[in-house]
Design a protein around this motif. Structure first.
Motif, PDB file in Angstrom:
ATOM      1  N   ALA A  46       0.957  -1.067   0.158  1.00  0.00           N
ATOM      2  CA  ALA A  46       0.396  -0.056   0.020  1.00  0.00           C
ATOM      3  C   ALA A  46       0.857   0.914   0.019  1.00  0.00           C
ATOM      4  O   ALA A  46       0.538   2.665  -0.664  1.00  0.00           O
ATOM      5  CB  ALA A  46      -1.106   0.817   1.215  1.00  0.00           C
ATOM      6  N   SER A  47       2.249   1.410   0.925  1.00  0.00           N
ATOM      7  CA  SER A  47       2.968   2.340   0.425  1.00  0.00           C
ATOM      8  C   SER A  47       4.299   1.981   0.867  1.00  0.00           C
ATOM      9  O   SER A  47       4.500   0.579   0.869  1.00  0.00           O
ATOM     10  CB  SER A  47       2.795   2.903   1.744  1.00  0.00           C
ATOM     11  N   PHE A  48       5.002   2.697   0.016  1.00  0.00           N
ATOM     12  CA  PHE A  48       6.078   2.514  -0.057  1.00  0.00           C
ATOM     13  C   PHE A  48       6.762   1.964   1.661  1.00  0.00           C
ATOM     14  O   PHE A  48       8.145   0.527   1.680  1.00  0.00           O
ATOM     15  CB  PHE A  48       7.577   3.741  -0.369  1.00  0.00           C
ATOM     16  N   GLU A  49       6.386   2.393   2.626  1.00  0.00           N
ATOM     17  CA  GLU A  49       7.236   1.765   3.654  1.00  0.00           C
ATOM     18  C   GLU A  49       6.527   0.633   3.525  1.00  0.00           C
ATOM     19  O   GLU A  49       7.047   0.265   4.974  1.00  0.00           O
ATOM     20  CB  GLU A  49       6.701   2.567   5.029  1.00  0.00           C
ATOM     21  N   GLU A  50       5.653   0.343   2.949  1.00  0.00           N
ATOM     22  CA  GLU A  50       5.159  -1.226   3.747  1.00  0.00           C
ATOM     23  C   GLU A  50       5.794  -2.126   2.634  1.00  0.00           C
ATOM     24  O   GLU A  50       5.327  -3.654   2.876  1.00  0.00           O
ATOM     25  CB  GLU A  50       3.790  -1.169   3.354  1.00  0.00           C
ATOM     26  N   LEU A  51       6.763  -1.891   1.439  1.00  0.00           N
ATOM     27  CA  LEU A  51       8.028  -2.551   1.356  1.00  0.00           C
ATOM     28  C   LEU A  51       8.142  -3.660   2.042  1.00  0.00           C
ATOM     29  O   LEU A  51       8.625  -3.291   3.031  1.00  0.00           O
ATOM     30  CB  LEU A  51       8.568  -2.425  -0.122  1.00  0.00           C
ATOM     31  N   ALA A  52       8.001  -5.606   1.090  1.00  0.00           N
ATOM     32  CA  ALA A  52       8.616  -6.690   2.099  1.00  0.00           C
ATOM     33  C   ALA A  52       9.431  -7.099   0.960  1.00  0.00           C
ATOM     34  O   ALA A  52       8.562  -7.212   0.167  1.00  0.00           O
ATOM     35  CB  ALA A  52       7.510  -7.146   2.972  1.00  0.00           C
ATOM     36  N   SER A  53      10.006  -8.200   1.569  1.00  0.00           N
ATOM     37  CA  SER A  53      10.705  -8.840   0.350  1.00  0.00           C
ATOM     38  C   SER A  53       9.933  -9.639  -0.547  1.00  0.00           C
ATOM     39  O   SER A  53      10.079 -10.178  -1.405  1.00  0.00           O
ATOM     40  CB  SER A  53      12.082  -9.771   0.740  1.00  0.00           C
ATOM     41  N   GLU A  54       8.941 -10.027   0.361  1.00  0.00           N
ATOM     42  CA  GLU A  54       7.739 -10.796  -0.086  1.00  0.00           C
ATOM     43  C   GLU A  54       6.803 -10.406  -1.522  1.00  0.00           C
ATOM     44  O   GLU A  54       6.851 -10.766  -2.557  1.00  0.00           O
ATOM     45  CB  GLU A  54       6.954 -11.129   0.571  1.00  0.00           C
ATOM     46  N   HIS A  55       7.160  -9.508  -1.511  1.00  0.00           N
ATOM     47  CA  HIS A  55       6.392  -8.031  -2.808  1.00  0.00           C
ATOM     48  C   HIS A  55       7.431  -8.176  -4.257  1.00  0.00           C
ATOM     49  O   HIS A  55       7.225  -8.404  -5.031  1.00  0.00           O
ATOM     50  CB  HIS A  55       5.739  -6.773  -2.158  1.00  0.00           C
ATOM     51  N   PHE A  56       8.557  -8.025  -3.834  1.00  0.00           N
ATOM     52  CA  PHE A  56       9.762  -8.551  -5.412  1.00  0.00           C
ATOM     53  C   PHE A  56       9.912  -9.977  -5.375  1.00  0.00           C
ATOM     54  O   PHE A  56      10.083 -10.585  -6.906  1.00  0.00           O
ATOM     55  CB  PHE A  56      10.474  -7.981  -4.725  1.00  0.00           C
ATOM     56  N   ALA A  57       9.410 -10.885  -4.776  1.00  0.00           N
ATOM     57  CA  ALA A  57       9.601 -12.329  -4.343  1.00  0.00           C
ATOM     58  C   ALA A  57       8.643 -13.187  -5.576  1.00  0.00           C
ATOM     59  O   ALA A  57       9.329 -14.125  -6.478  1.00  0.00           O
ATOM     60  CB  ALA A  57       9.614 -13.310  -3.164  1.00  0.00           C
ATOM     61  N   LEU A  58       7.114 -12.382  -5.516  1.00  0.00           N
ATOM     62  CA  LEU A  58       6.344 -12.785  -6.333  1.00  0.00           C
ATOM     63  C   LEU A  58       6.291 -12.380  -8.398  1.00  0.00           C
ATOM     64  O   LEU A  58       6.241 -12.892  -8.745  1.00  0.00           O
ATOM     65  CB  LEU A  58       4.737 -11.459  -6.156  1.00  0.00           C
ATOM     66  N   LEU A  59       7.391 -11.557  -8.006  1.00  0.00           N
ATOM     67  CA  LEU A  59       7.774 -11.051  -9.039  1.00  0.00           C
ATOM     68  C   LEU A  59       8.504 -12.127 -10.362  1.00  0.00           C
ATOM     69  O   LEU A  59       8.812 -12.642 -11.542  1.00  0.00           O
ATOM     70  CB  LEU A  59       8.279  -9.918  -9.303  1.00  0.00           C
ATOM     71  N   LEU A  60       9.898 -12.998  -9.652  1.00  0.00           N
ATOM     72  CA  LEU A  60      10.149 -14.102  -9.885  1.00  0.00           C
ATOM     73  C   LEU A  60       8.879 -14.886 -10.507  1.00  0.00           C
ATOM     74  O   LEU A  60      10.000 -15.651 -10.971  1.00  0.00           O
ATOM     75  CB  LEU A  60      10.628 -15.251  -8.592  1.00  0.00           C
ATOM     76  N   ASP A  61       8.167 -15.515 -10.528  1.00  0.00           N
ATOM     77  CA  ASP A  61       6.825 -16.468 -11.236  1.00  0.00           C
ATOM     78  C   ASP A  61       6.999 -15.624 -12.877  1.00  0.00           C
ATOM     79  O   ASP A  61       5.958 -16.412 -13.335  1.00  0.00           O
ATOM     80  CB  ASP A  61       5.722 -16.313 -10.066  1.00  0.00           C
ATOM     81  N   LEU A  62       6.879 -13.981 -12.634  1.00  0.00           N
ATOM     82  CA  LEU A  62       7.115 -13.325 -14.731  1.00  0.00           C
ATOM     83  C   LEU A  62       8.297 -14.105 -15.313  1.00  0.00           C
ATOM     84  O   LEU A  62       7.974 -13.850 -15.767  1.00  0.00           O
ATOM     85  CB  LEU A  62       6.291 -12.083 -13.502  1.00  0.00           C
ATOM     86  N   THR A  63       9.597 -14.096 -14.443  1.00  0.00           N
ATOM     87  CA  THR A  63      10.828 -14.597 -15.390  1.00  0.00           C
ATOM     88  C   THR A  63      11.024 -14.094 -16.264  1.00  0.00           C
ATOM     89  O   THR A  63      11.446 -13.833 -17.064  1.00  0.00           O
ATOM     90  CB  THR A  63      10.594 -15.945 -15.858  1.00  0.00           C
ATOM     91  N   PRO A  64      11.315 -12.511 -15.309  1.00  0.00           N
ATOM     92  CA  PRO A  64      11.672 -11.361 -15.718  1.00  0.00           C
ATOM     93  C   PRO A  64      13.593 -11.853 -16.111  1.00  0.00           C
ATOM     94  O   PRO A  64      14.197 -12.265 -15.969  1.00  0.00           O
ATOM     95  CB  PRO A  64      11.208  -9.616 -15.442  1.00  0.00           C
ATOM     96  N   GLU A  65      13.885 -10.773 -17.086  1.00  0.00           N
ATOM     97  CA  GLU A  65      15.319 -10.168 -17.075  1.00  0.00           C
ATOM     98  C   GLU A  65      15.543  -9.245 -17.247  1.00  0.00           C
ATOM     99  O   GLU A  65      16.819  -9.200 -15.860  1.00  0.00           O
ATOM    100  CB  GLU A  65      15.508 -10.353 -18.642  1.00  0.00           C
ATOM    101  N   VAL A  66      14.958  -8.503 -16.506  1.00  0.00           N
ATOM    102  CA  VAL A  66      15.079  -6.996 -15.562  1.00  0.00           C
ATOM    103  C   VAL A  66      13.443  -6.785 -15.049  1.00  0.00           C
ATOM    104  O   VAL A  66      12.119  -6.588 -15.914  1.00  0.00           O
ATOM    105  CB  VAL A  66      15.858  -6.617 -16.860  1.00  0.00           C
ATOM    106  N   VAL A  67      14.114  -6.092 -13.782  1.00  0.00           N
ATOM    107  CA  VAL A  67      12.301  -5.326 -13.156  1.00  0.00           C
ATOM    108  C   VAL A  67      13.512  -4.011 -13.289  1.00  0.00           C
ATOM    109  O   VAL A  67      13.823  -3.538 -12.108  1.00  0.00           O
ATOM    110  CB  VAL A  67      11.853  -6.198 -11.655  1.00  0.00           C
ATOM    111  N   LEU A  68      11.526  -3.495 -13.304  1.00  0.00           N
ATOM    112  CA  LEU A  68      11.785  -1.830 -12.929  1.00  0.00           C
ATOM    113  C   LEU A  68      10.948  -1.543 -12.130  1.00  0.00           C
ATOM    114  O   LEU A  68      10.030  -1.626 -11.697  1.00  0.00           O
ATOM    115  CB  LEU A  68      11.764  -0.927 -14.348  1.00  0.00           C
TER     116      LEU A  68
END
Length: 121
Positions: A46-68
């Motif tokens: 919901a906010s920058f302060e609430e960012l957690a490693s889990e939010h970025f871990a979910l992006l692994l399933d999308l198999t990106p080369e690069v994440v912006l």
């Protein structure tokens, strides 16, 4: 601001942005998003302060080369421990404000890169 249409027919392109929203293929989206060439997904923090490693871990399933990571109206860097799950997997992570992330995504997509963008609006 409107962006120029680029080639990439049938793929998600940023066509504009403004305070608190982005336009993807001329459709307005509010809130935090993950955008891939084929999908527009809500992103949970919901906010920058609430960012957690889990939010970025979910992006692994999308198999990106690069994440912006678009940090919103101003440039803010998440702590490296939050994005470590991506960098440890060999995925590049670039941090910029949301407007720059939209423009960069379109360029990388036009180069046929496997790019996704995680945005704070």
């Amino acid at each position: 601001m409107k962006l120029h249409q680029a080639s990439g027919q049938g793929r998600n392109l940023f066509t504009g942005y403004g305070e608190g929203h982005v336009l993807i293929n001329q459709v307005r989206h509010d809130g935090n998003l993950v955008v891939t060439p084929d999908e527009v997904l809500p992103w949970a923090p919901a906010s920058f302060e609430e960012l957690a490693s889990e939010h970025f871990a979910l992006l692994l399933d999308l198999t990106p080369e690069v994440v912006l990571f678009g940090s919103g109206a101003r440039l803010r860097f998440p702590h490296p421990r939050l994005t470590a799950v991506l960098t440890n997997a060999g995925i590049g992570v670039e941090v910029m404000d949301t407007q720059a992330a939209c423009r960069t995504y379109n360029i990388l997509l036009a180069e046929d890169r496997r790019v996704i963008v995680a945005l704070f609006s």
